[in-house]
Design an enzyme around this catalytic site. Structure first.
Site, PDB file in Angstrom:
ATOM      1  N   GLU A  70      17.952  63.788  32.355  1.00  0.00           N
ATOM      2  CA  GLU A  70      17.588  64.145  33.723  1.00  0.00           C
ATOM      3  C   GLU A  70      17.667  65.655  33.877  1.00  0.00           C
ATOM      4  O   GLU A  70      18.695  66.269  33.549  1.00  0.00           O
ATOM      5  CB  GLU A  70      18.559  63.471  34.699  1.00  0.00           C
ATOM      6  CG  GLU A  70      18.063  63.427  36.116  1.00  0.00           C
ATOM      7  CD  GLU A  70      17.155  62.225  36.395  1.00  0.00           C
ATOM      8  OE1 GLU A  70      16.940  61.400  35.470  1.00  0.00           O
ATOM      9  OE2 GLU A  70      16.673  62.114  37.528  1.00  0.00           O
TER      10      GLU A  70
ATOM     11  N   ARG B 213      13.158  62.952  35.574  1.00  0.00           N
ATOM     12  CA  ARG B 213      13.314  62.386  34.243  1.00  0.00           C
ATOM     13  C   ARG B 213      12.524  63.244  33.266  1.00  0.00           C
ATOM     14  O   ARG B 213      11.347  63.537  33.510  1.00  0.00           O
ATOM     15  CB  ARG B 213      12.745  60.966  34.264  1.00  0.00           C
ATOM     16  CG  ARG B 213      12.812  60.215  32.961  1.00  0.00           C
ATOM     17  CD  ARG B 213      14.118  59.476  32.864  1.00  0.00           C
ATOM     18  NE  ARG B 213      14.194  58.697  31.644  1.00  0.00           N
ATOM     19  CZ  ARG B 213      13.850  57.425  31.544  1.00  0.00           C
ATOM     20  NH1 ARG B 213      13.379  56.793  32.596  1.00  0.00           N
ATOM     21  NH2 ARG B 213      13.979  56.784  30.389  1.00  0.00           N
TER      22      ARG B 213
ATOM     23  N   LYS C 205      17.670  49.890  37.890  1.00  0.00           N
ATOM     24  CA  LYS C 205      18.122  50.973  38.761  1.00  0.00           C
ATOM     25  C   LYS C 205      18.615  50.333  40.047  1.00  0.00           C
ATOM     26  O   LYS C 205      17.992  49.412  40.588  1.00  0.00           O
ATOM     27  CB  LYS C 205      17.017  51.997  39.025  1.00  0.00           C
ATOM     28  CG  LYS C 205      15.714  51.443  39.541  1.00  0.00           C
ATOM     29  CD  LYS C 205      14.705  52.578  39.688  1.00  0.00           C
ATOM     30  CE  LYS C 205      13.330  52.021  40.013  1.00  0.00           C
ATOM     31  NZ  LYS C 205      12.281  53.030  39.928  1.00  0.00           N
TER      32      LYS C 205
ATOM     33  N   LYS D 293      22.847  57.213  38.672  1.00  0.00           N
ATOM     34  CA  LYS D 293      21.411  57.491  38.729  1.00  0.00           C
ATOM     35  C   LYS D 293      21.234  58.862  39.352  1.00  0.00           C
ATOM     36  O   LYS D 293      21.476  59.042  40.539  1.00  0.00           O
ATOM     37  CB  LYS D 293      20.689  56.427  39.557  1.00  0.00           C
ATOM     38  CG  LYS D 293      19.187  56.684  39.626  1.00  0.00           C
ATOM     39  CD  LYS D 293      18.443  55.530  40.220  1.00  0.00           C
ATOM     40  CE  LYS D 293      16.932  55.757  40.279  1.00  0.00           C
ATOM     41  NZ  LYS D 293      16.413  57.008  39.786  1.00  0.00           N
TER      42      LYS D 293
ATOM     43  N   ARG E 217       8.202  62.465  32.960  1.00  0.00           N
ATOM     44  CA  ARG E 217       8.085  61.030  32.743  1.00  0.00           C
ATOM     45  C   ARG E 217       6.633  60.590  32.616  1.00  0.00           C
ATOM     46  O   ARG E 217       6.294  59.656  31.921  1.00  0.00           O
ATOM     47  CB  ARG E 217       8.735  60.319  33.937  1.00  0.00           C
ATOM     48  CG  ARG E 217       9.059  58.915  33.694  1.00  0.00           C
ATOM     49  CD  ARG E 217       9.440  58.278  34.996  1.00  0.00           C
ATOM     50  NE  ARG E 217       8.271  57.599  35.547  1.00  0.00           N
ATOM     51  CZ  ARG E 217       8.306  56.813  36.593  1.00  0.00           C
ATOM     52  NH1 ARG E 217       9.423  56.640  37.246  1.00  0.00           N
ATOM     53  NH2 ARG E 217       7.216  56.219  37.011  1.00  0.00           N
TER      54      ARG E 217
ATOM     55  N   GLU F  84      25.772  53.829  34.499  1.00  0.00           N
ATOM     56  CA  GLU F  84      25.742  55.305  34.587  1.00  0.00           C
ATOM     57  C   GLU F  84      25.336  55.665  36.011  1.00  0.00           C
ATOM     58  O   GLU F  84      24.801  54.832  36.736  1.00  0.00           O
ATOM     59  CB  GLU F  84      24.660  55.881  33.639  1.00  0.00           C
ATOM     60  CG  GLU F  84      24.911  55.649  32.171  1.00  0.00           C
ATOM     61  CD  GLU F  84      23.664  56.002  31.335  1.00  0.00           C
ATOM     62  OE1 GLU F  84      22.762  56.672  31.862  1.00  0.00           O
ATOM     63  OE2 GLU F  84      23.633  55.601  30.162  1.00  0.00           O
TER      64      GLU F  84
END
Lengths: 521, 339
Positions: free
Chosen positions: A270, A230, A392, A225, A245, A223
């Protein structure tokens, strides 16, 4: 109060994680209720005393100490609580009340009387206790131990699973009596119930070259980033919450998202500013953060939306144990059935080989995208940062070789080191112009070298700022270069950090402004 | 009327210069004639042609500097004795900082300036105490020239150290201490407190301890840490330069308690950043109150500040109705030896 101050002092000077755990466990085992609960609340940042803000302490200290001397001292120490504790003139007299009594006094005393109350406590305390007291009442407790470590200490001391604590944590309030009753087996575990609880989010590891070589690419889904923040959306029949987060409840800053959460689920995604389907730069989202109330025109100027990528609960059903592919399928089905406003799905990127993704990542230099995410299709949703399930994979930063121009002492742990650096590049007529500041990216040894070098090569001082000879070259990494009217150079770097020191490079050979301007995005 | 000291005593890039005497005080680079307050490396630099100082300071310079660098010509002056250079009378008076440290009293045509060098007011068993001298201009340092600095009685810090030594009886206590002054003072304070076990020394500290003993400062049973085995060092007190306590040198010790003795230990984050577990606030400099007290005792209407936190001190002088002047001399206190 003295026991709590001693704990903080020992935590500060203790370096090992295990030693810190022991100190915390020992404290929680020995101290009575509700004191230990309030200590835990202080570490959680869950105590808020509206009458006792840093401004009030500053005003209080101004009644006892010359303001110029205070400011100079604060600049040197770098920590407000410690400065006040050290500069407070009264000799130690008696002993301050215990932690629980202090909390209760702060909650019940009329706001106008709080400063005088704090003043008498400070008069009665030694330096360590003053620091603890000030940190406690201003909520700026940085104790060298995270809340997570405190929870881990509780889990170890009372032989329970840390996740069992995390699951119920957000339903609890200070001084957490039901928690301690359960930990000491006097009562059953408090029920998380139907309240919209925060669940520990699943975090990704940065993908290093060595990992890349070992990865079985077919097992992973890709996906984008996204370069937002977050968030966890928790909606139950009894309420709706938007969590960051770090478990902060940020619902109040984003009322339109809360309004759109007309469903029963816990989702991961996000938060972005999106205009006409286009993700705006992170700077736009910053305009919406850390605000308690939001004006309508602000909402209109910076319209937010959530790009969803995972599902933790569907209705009351906990789906975290399912594989990522299964959760994704559920998320898509749910999304198309529910059609929530202000939300869309983060697309999955199809690829066949590693090379496809390498190419995509290298070209992914546009607003809103930081790189790629790789998620194991078979991975359950595991709170924390489990190894090897999510990666990531940020795009490589841009970089420039810049010359150190000014240095300033840091705060907190680095309060006596010249650790904040302003650096620049050469203009056509061989003058240095600043392009940014960096505070990170060096080792402790490099910091101590830089600190010594700066002291020995200062050519001028402007208050706390030292100007140095052009002699140190940093390779500065940054995510993007933007035009800026605030900088003399006309350019500002986003997320600048020191990639490395370049002792091999003479300052005269550092990059030019022309080279920097060529990188404008 | 006596000439104001600013007409005959001037800050120059090399340091403070006495015009009629033709000498510098604690010059930071090699000069023809130097008068030196004490042996710390930022005050006593190598390579001067002629050096005037106490016998102790000259001896310290000879121990620390390469052959022939401690002044081609050395002239020693006893504290209290007056030397005339041209029309200037020079007298050295104890400053209480380290062995041999002195203030320099200059008199010229009836005008008197006192250059105190580095000094402290706490008692120190290893050197003569500071003597306040009335003057027209008092030249002071301001290393700890902020009201946050109040150095506790050193014996209280020694008591904390000894409490830790008995609590962690199986661990060595490794104390970072500057080689000249702090090391010997710590040892003497430990002896005063009744600690008579052997104290182990990093190699860099040995020579100066021997020199102190030559000058009559008894330090008891000292042994080199370098040759001792790990087992012998368990439970012992080991002294090393601050740079060694978190360095590879410390690996010879088994899980030591890392301590450091310095005025900077007052600031927690600073102590923490240097990797210290047991900070000991023991300083050879005057703290804020001691600086102000000393200034008052000199009765000087004008105070010059050489280095340190001069902004705060000058502001305070202003509040007290005294004239303050920052000399902004570069090169003192930056070599890590000042605390």
């Amino acid at each position: 109060m003295r026991a709590f101050a001693t704990l903080l002092e020992r935590l500060l000077y203790t370096t090992g994680r295990n030693a810190k755990l022991l100190l915390l466990a020992d404290y929680f085992a020995r101290r009575p209720d509700p004191e230990r609960g309030f200590a835990l609340a202080a570490m959680a940042g869950a105590l808020d005393f509206p009458g006792a803000k840093p401004a009030i302490l500053r005003a209080l200290v101004a009644t006892r100490v010359d303001p110029v001397l205070f400011e100079l001292s604060y600049d040197f120490v770098g920590d407000l609580a410690e400065t006040i504790a050290l500069i407070w003139p009264a000799p130690v007299q008696g002993a301050p009340p215990d932690l629980a009594a202090i909390v209760s006094a702060l909650r019940t005393t009329p706001k106008s009387e709080v400063p005088a109350l704090i003043g008498t406590w400070l008069d009665d305390s030694d330096v360590a206790t003053r620091i603890a007291l000030i940190k406690l009442i201003t909520g700026g407790l940085r104790v060298g131990a995270s809340l997570r470590l405190a929870k881990l200490a509780l889990a170890q001391q009372f032989s329970v699973d840390i996740d069992a604590i995390e699951e119920i944590w957000h339903g609890l309030t200070p001084p957490y009596q039901p928690l301690f009753d359960w930990l000491e087996r006097r009562a059953p575990r408090p029920e998380p119930g139907a309240t919209p609880m925060f669940r520990p989010p699943m975090l990704a590891h940065p993908l290093e070259l060595s990992d890349q070589a070992r990865l079985n690419w077919a097992e992973y889904r890709a996906e984008w980033k996204w370069d937002g923040i977050r968030v966890q959306l928790a909606a139950t029949p009894s309420g709706r919450r938007l969590y960051s987060r770090g478990a902060d409840d940020i619902s109040a800053s984003f009322p339109e998202i809360i309004a759109a959460m007309d469903f029963h689920a816990v989702l991961d995604g996000e938060l972005l500013v999106i205009r006409d389907g286009v993700v705006a730069p992170f700077a736009d989202l910053q305009q919406r953060l850390n605000r308690k109330t939001i004006a309508a025109r602000h909402r209109a100027a910076y319209p937010v939306a959530v790009r969803l990528y995972d599902m933790l609960f569907e209705g009351a059903e906990d789906v975290r144990a399912f594989a990522f592919d299964e959760r994704r399928a559920r998320l898509e089905r749910w999304y198309h059935a529910t059609k929530p406003a202000l939300m869309d799905l983060s697309p999955q990127i199809s690829f066949r080989t590693e090379a496809d993704l390498v190419a995509l990542r290298d070209t992914a230099r546009r607003d809103g995208i930081e790189g790629l995410m790789l998620k194991a299709g078979a991975s359950p949703y595991v709170g924390g940062r489990p190894k090897g399930l999510w990666w990531k994979w940020k795009r490589d930063p841009l970089s420039l070789d810049c010359v150190l121009m000014y240095a300033q002492r840091g705060h907190g742990k680095r309060s006596s080191f010249y650790s904040d650096y302003t650096f620049g590049v050469w203009t056509a007529d061989r003058r240095l112009v600043p392009v940014g500041k960096a505070y990170s990216g060096y080792t402790d040894a490099e910091l101590s070298f830089l600190d010594r070098w700066i002291r020995a090569h200062t050519v001028a001082s402007y208050g706390p700022v030292r100007e140095v000879e052009p002699g140190i070259v940093f390779e500065i990494g940054f995510d993007a270069a933007q035009r800026s009217s605030r900088h003399k150079s006309g350019i500002a770097l986003r997320f600048p950090r020191i990639l490395r020191l370049r002792p091999d490079k003479p300052a005269a050979e550092a990059d030019t402004l022309e080279a920097a301007l060529a990188l404008l995005g | 009327m006596a000439p104001h000291p600013s007409t005959w005593l001037q800050p120059r890039p090399e340091g403070l210069f006495c015009l009629p005497g033709g000498f510098f005080i604690d010059p930071t680079r090699a000069v023809e004639r130097a008068v030196i307050t004490h042996g710390h490396a930022d005050h006593a630099r190598p390579g001067h042609a002629h050096v005037l100082a106490t016998a102790e300071t000259l001896a310290i310079m000879r121990v620390r500097m390469p052959e022939g660098k401690a002044g081609a010509q050395q002239q020693n002056v006893a504290p209290g004795e007056t030397i005339r250079v041209n029309e200037v009378a020079i007298r050295l008076v104890p400053a209480g900082h380290v062995l041999g440290s002195c203030q320099i009293i200059l008199e010229y045509q009836g005008s008197r300036a006192v250059i105190s060098g580095d000094y402290k007011r706490q008692p120190d068993p290893t050197c003569a105490p500071f003597e306040p001298i009335k003057c027209d201009v008092f030249v002071t340092e301001a290393t700890f020239g902020l009201p946050i600095f109040h150095h506790p009685d050193a014996s209280l810090e020694i008591a904390r150290l000894l409490a830790s030594v008995s609590l962690f009886a199986h661990r060595a206590h490794l104390i970072g201490a500057y080689g000249l002054g702090k090391t010997q003072r710590l040892i003497a304070l430990l002896r005063q407190a009744g600690y008579d076990a052997p104290i182990f020394l990093h190699g860099a500290l040995v020579k100066l301890c021997a020199l102190y003993e030559e000058f009559g400062v008894a330090l008891g049973d000292l042994r080199p840490a370098t040759v001792a085995d790990k087992a012998a060092l368990r439970g012992a007190i080991v002294l090393a330069p601050p740079s060694a306590i978190s360095d590879r040198w410390a690996r010879r010790l088994d899980d030591p308690v890392i301590a450091a003795a310095s005025g900077w230990m007052m600031v927690r984050q600073r102590a923490k950043a240097s990797g210290v577990e047991l900070p000991l606030v023991i300083s050879d400099h005057a703290d804020w109150q001691a600086i102000l007290h000393s200034i008052a005792e000199t009765e000087a209407p004008e105070i010059w500040v050489t280095h340190g936190a001069e902004a705060a001190l000058i502001h305070q002088l202003d509040l007290l109705g005294l004239r303050g002047r920052a000399l902004r001399l570069i090169g003192y206190g930056d070599d890590g030896e000042a605390p």
